[in-house]
Scaffold this active site. Sequence first.
Site, PDB file in Angstrom:
ATOM      1  N   CYS A 142      -3.499   5.974  -5.161  1.00  0.00           N
ATOM      2  CA  CYS A 142      -4.042   4.797  -5.843  1.00  0.00           C
ATOM      3  C   CYS A 142      -5.555   4.680  -5.598  1.00  0.00           C
ATOM      4  O   CYS A 142      -5.985   4.246  -4.530  1.00  0.00           O
ATOM      5  CB  CYS A 142      -3.312   3.547  -5.358  1.00  0.00           C
ATOM      6  N   CYS A 145      -6.875   1.130  -5.094  1.00  0.00           N
ATOM      7  CA  CYS A 145      -6.533   0.599  -3.764  1.00  0.00           C
ATOM      8  C   CYS A 145      -7.407   1.215  -2.678  1.00  0.00           C
ATOM      9  O   CYS A 145      -7.888   0.523  -1.781  1.00  0.00           O
ATOM     10  CB  CYS A 145      -5.080   0.912  -3.417  1.00  0.00           C
ATOM     11  N   ASP A 146      -7.603   2.528  -2.723  1.00  0.00           N
ATOM     12  CA  ASP A 146      -8.172   3.218  -1.562  1.00  0.00           C
ATOM     13  C   ASP A 146      -9.530   3.877  -1.804  1.00  0.00           C
ATOM     14  O   ASP A 146     -10.136   4.382  -0.866  1.00  0.00           O
ATOM     15  CB  ASP A 146      -7.176   4.302  -1.081  1.00  0.00           C
TER      16      ASP A 146
END
Length: 318
Positions: A142, A145-146
């Site tokens: 992701c 997300c990261d």
Amino acid sequence: MSLLEPRNVIVIGSGPAGHTAAIYASRANLKPLMIEGLARGGIPGGQLMITNDVENYPGFPEKITGPDLMKAFREQSIAQGVEIITDDVIKVDLTARPFRVWVGDEKSEYAARTLIVATGAQAKWLGLASESSLQGRGVSACAVCDGAFFRNQDVIVVGGGDTAMEEATYLSGICRTVTLVHRRDSFRASKTMQERVFKNPKIKILYNSAVDEVLDVDKGEVTGARIHDLKNNEKRIVPCTGFFVAIGHTPNTDLFAGQLDLHDNGYIRTKPGSSYTSVAGVFACGDVQDFTYRQAVTAAGTGCMAALDAERWMGAHG
Ligand code: FAD
């Protein structure tokens, strides 16, 4: 309460969507029952249980780990009176009312006036041992997300579809370089997305290439990937600190096939702007019906919508 005495609401799934739906349903005095999952289609707590730091969930200026965040969701559900069963739903019957839900085995049958489906999705992985041991330590599925953990660093993205183009383009805004690794000699992503990638000077493409191993398991962090050219069999190491697998997701919708309308990609179809599915009284929220945003906060938001929709639907239908 006998198992077959109909519950007002049964929530299937215990990710951010399921817990938010259960908390709202409980506060509306609907006494929800949550089946939180066990092994089928994920783990109790959902996808965030396999990640380390979550830095984009509002309310936590000091970062929180995924498992700690989901522990807090669960504690809040329990504090609000949600009844939780730690097992899998193995079968549902949505053809008659009340709906019927089998949990664990064919003998444990529950009945429900309304059903909230929050069974989420699972990222697809390459299946390498090194990939799974470095998950959350540089290996991710992701970018939104990261990606920020790899600011001004070099990253690899694996894949050739729309997801891979999106992830590579997103990461190019944050990272120093992005190497896009794809097994074939052309992408299957849409033309517009491909063109965006081709024009991006930060993205380098390796066609006809497969990843043999993510390095370095002994160090416990990502330092690169061993990549193998499928045409000439040459092997080389591409250094990187972040390794993003972008080969798609599988929604956990097997239980509902043939009973709820699904998109061609297997996600549950909901009526725009609501959590209504094709069966009245069945509501869907979170990643199981969302292949666009796929974030904890959007899952929680739609979980709230599902509980409010269920409460209003019950009010209107006795
Ligand atoms: P999920 O979290 O997928 O939960 C689904 C639930 O359904 C699970 O409890 C599962 O056990 C249950 N279930 C499935 N089948 C059954 C069944 N048959 N019976 C009973 N239960 C069942 N998002 C962010 O916002 N920030 C991040 O930093 C972030 N990092 C991520 C890192 C990784 C590695 C991954 C994979 C995802 C990340 N995400 C992040 C995305 C986020 O995790 C998801 O968007 C979110 O978890 C979706 O929530 P959900 O409740 O819809 O489903």
